[in-house]
Design a protein around this motif. Structure first.
Motif, PDB file in Angstrom:
ATOM      1  N   ASP A 141     -11.667   3.494   7.507  1.00  0.00           N
ATOM      2  CA  ASP A 141     -11.672   4.838   8.086  1.00  0.00           C
ATOM      3  C   ASP A 141     -10.578   5.737   7.517  1.00  0.00           C
ATOM      4  N   GLY A 142      -9.697   5.184   6.693  1.00  0.00           N
ATOM      5  CA  GLY A 142      -8.600   5.973   6.158  1.00  0.00           C
ATOM      6  C   GLY A 142      -8.312   5.591   4.721  1.00  0.00           C
ATOM      7  N   PRO A 143      -7.356   6.258   4.100  1.00  0.00           N
ATOM      8  CA  PRO A 143      -7.011   5.948   2.710  1.00  0.00           C
ATOM      9  C   PRO A 143      -6.295   4.610   2.593  1.00  0.00           C
ATOM     10  N   ALA A 144      -6.238   4.085   1.392  1.00  0.00           N
ATOM     11  CA  ALA A 144      -5.380   2.935   1.119  1.00  0.00           C
ATOM     12  C   ALA A 144      -3.933   3.370   1.290  1.00  0.00           C
ATOM     13  N   ILE A 145      -3.045   2.421   1.543  1.00  0.00           N
ATOM     14  CA  ILE A 145      -1.659   2.784   1.796  1.00  0.00           C
ATOM     15  C   ILE A 145      -0.726   2.091   0.815  1.00  0.00           C
ATOM     16  N   LEU A 146       0.381   2.762   0.528  1.00  0.00           N
ATOM     17  CA  LEU A 146       1.465   2.223  -0.293  1.00  0.00           C
ATOM     18  C   LEU A 146       2.767   2.443   0.476  1.00  0.00           C
ATOM     19  N   PRO A 147       3.248   1.450   1.212  1.00  0.00           N
ATOM     20  CA  PRO A 147       4.526   1.599   1.920  1.00  0.00           C
ATOM     21  C   PRO A 147       5.677   1.507   0.911  1.00  0.00           C
ATOM     22  N   VAL A 148       6.627   2.404   1.026  1.00  0.00           N
ATOM     23  CA  VAL A 148       7.765   2.408   0.109  1.00  0.00           C
ATOM     24  C   VAL A 148       9.051   2.534   0.904  1.00  0.00           C
ATOM     25  N   THR A 149      10.139   2.080   0.319  1.00  0.00           N
ATOM     26  CA  THR A 149      11.446   2.186   0.941  1.00  0.00           C
ATOM     27  C   THR A 149      12.189   3.372   0.349  1.00  0.00           C
ATOM     28  N   GLY A 150      13.124   3.914   1.109  1.00  0.00           N
ATOM     29  CA  GLY A 150      13.916   5.032   0.613  1.00  0.00           C
ATOM     30  C   GLY A 150      13.142   6.338   0.637  1.00  0.00           C
ATOM     31  N   THR A 151      13.493   7.221  -0.272  1.00  0.00           N
ATOM     32  CA  THR A 151      12.870   8.538  -0.353  1.00  0.00           C
ATOM     33  C   THR A 151      11.456   8.431  -0.893  1.00  0.00           C
TER      34      THR A 151
END
Length: 375
Positions: free
Chosen positions: A27-37
């Motif tokens: 139901d949503g986009p793929a995700i890329l979790p990242v750290t920092g800015t």
């Protein structure tokens, strides 16, 4: 077909959990979790099958962006549930941009249980205990790296409450790097259910528990290096088809991932033994020396349980092992050299011992070996 890729702050695990739920459901986009800015550059769309992209730590190699499908993530969660004894409630203690952290969330979604989310930041045993006591389901799990588990066992030595909480876990998964045998022994002696895991971002997290492949994962050793196959394999690396072709191969219709880890598989019982990284080998005086093997010996010595061994340049030998340890006074170098030489030969003897005030760590909890080599 493709789908968009949404970049998220890993420091907000509740946000990652909500977005991950939508990504897995389609139901949503793929995700890329990242750290920092959050990065300004967009990575563009990903294949429709991909739900999560994980940026690897770069502890021993250049960072990569691993594309994981919904099927691979859920296959890993299902295999884990069967291996552990059933679906349960999870405590998230690892960063949400780390595959082990993402899998805690995936397993929670698959089990339809609400995970307890530890606040981001420095790992604190007291905070861990407070969060663990919020777990209400009969089956309780968490996933840690060895340094976190070691701190909890040390804390339990003087705090009965900590030990009682640890004993209530149905399973405590520990992986991401080698765990000292002494920790495994102590866990058993204190009635703590430790599950040693082996896997990587490319296998949707741990897919070998206590040396035994879970689910439909298969493991083989080819020329001394471990290769894995099964439903948990990643689709490849985002924007890097050459590296994808190098690490993921197909033989007789079976897709295999080349791990880059040295290891062996017991043909009679299928038990997997990981010996170290193939790229963590140096040539010292014309002989191959595994720095992982040197590190195992060094960590068995008094006062060096958390030491790290890295490569250093040497005019005479080309490269030599260097021990990096935390503390004020350096241990007896001759004793360390003698112990390593006795176990691995003279070429493996550490040239020197470097003392640091604090071990540089990656967000995953692994030692930052690149930073150590630069000291």
């Amino acid at each position: 077909m493709t789908r968009p890729l949404r970049i998220l702050p890993a420091g907000d695990p509740a946000l990652v959990l909500a977005a991950l739920r939508e990504a897995l459901a389609g139901d949503g986009p793929a995700i890329l979790p990242v750290t920092g800015t959050l990065p300004g550059a967009e990575y563009g769309p990903v294949p429709r099958s991909v739900a999560v992209v994980i940026e690897t730590s770069g502890s021993t190699d250049a960072p990569k962006r691993v594309m994981l499908s919904t099927d691979a993530l859920l296959a890993g969660a299902a295999a884990s549930s069967v291996a552990l004894g059933g679906p349960g409630q999870w405590l998230l203690c690892l960063p949400a941009h780390y595959i082990a952290g993402v899998q805690v969330l995936v397993r929670s979604i698959a089990a339809e249980t609400k995970p307890v989310l530890m606040p981001a930041g420095h790992f604190d045993p007291e905070r861990f205990i407070e969060c663990a006591e919020q777990l209400a389901e009969p089956l309780r799990y968490t996933s840690l790296v060895p340094v976190q588990f070691a701190r909890l066992l040390e804390h339990a030595d003087s705090d009965p409450r900590t030990l009682a909480v640890l004993q209530r876990f149905t399973g405590i998964l520990v992986g991401g790097q080698a765990i000292r045998p002494q920790l495994v022994e102590r866990a058993g002696e204190q009635g703590v259910t430790l599950v040693r895991t082996y896997g990587s971002s490319e296998t949707a997290g741990g897919c070998v528990y206590n040396g035994v492949p879970i689910g439909n994962t298969r493991v083989r050793a080819t020329a001394g290096q471990l290769e894995l196959s099964g439903s948990v394999l990643a689709e490849g690396y985002l924007g890097d088809p050459a590296r994808t072709a190098d690490r993921f191969i197909t033989e007789h219709g079976v897709r295999w991932y080349r791990t880059g880890d040295l290891g062996e598989v017991d043909a009679s019982v299928g038990l997997v033994r990981v010996l170290g990284r193939a790229d963590n080998v140096i040539i010292s005086g014309g002989e191959k020396v595994s720095l992982d093997a040197v590190e195992r010996v060094v960590r068995s010595l008094p006062g060096l349980a958390e030491a790290v061994v890295v490569a250093g340049a040497d005019r005479a030998w080309g490269q030599v092992p260097i021990v990096v340890a935390v503390g004020g006074s350096a241990p007896d170098r001759d004793a360390v050299r003698a112990a390593v030489a006795s176990a691995l030969g003279n070429a493996a003897r550490p040239a020197r011992i470097a003392m640091v005030e604090r071990m540089p760590l990656l967000p995953s909890g692994k030692p930052d070996r690149q930073a150590l080599r630069g000291l």
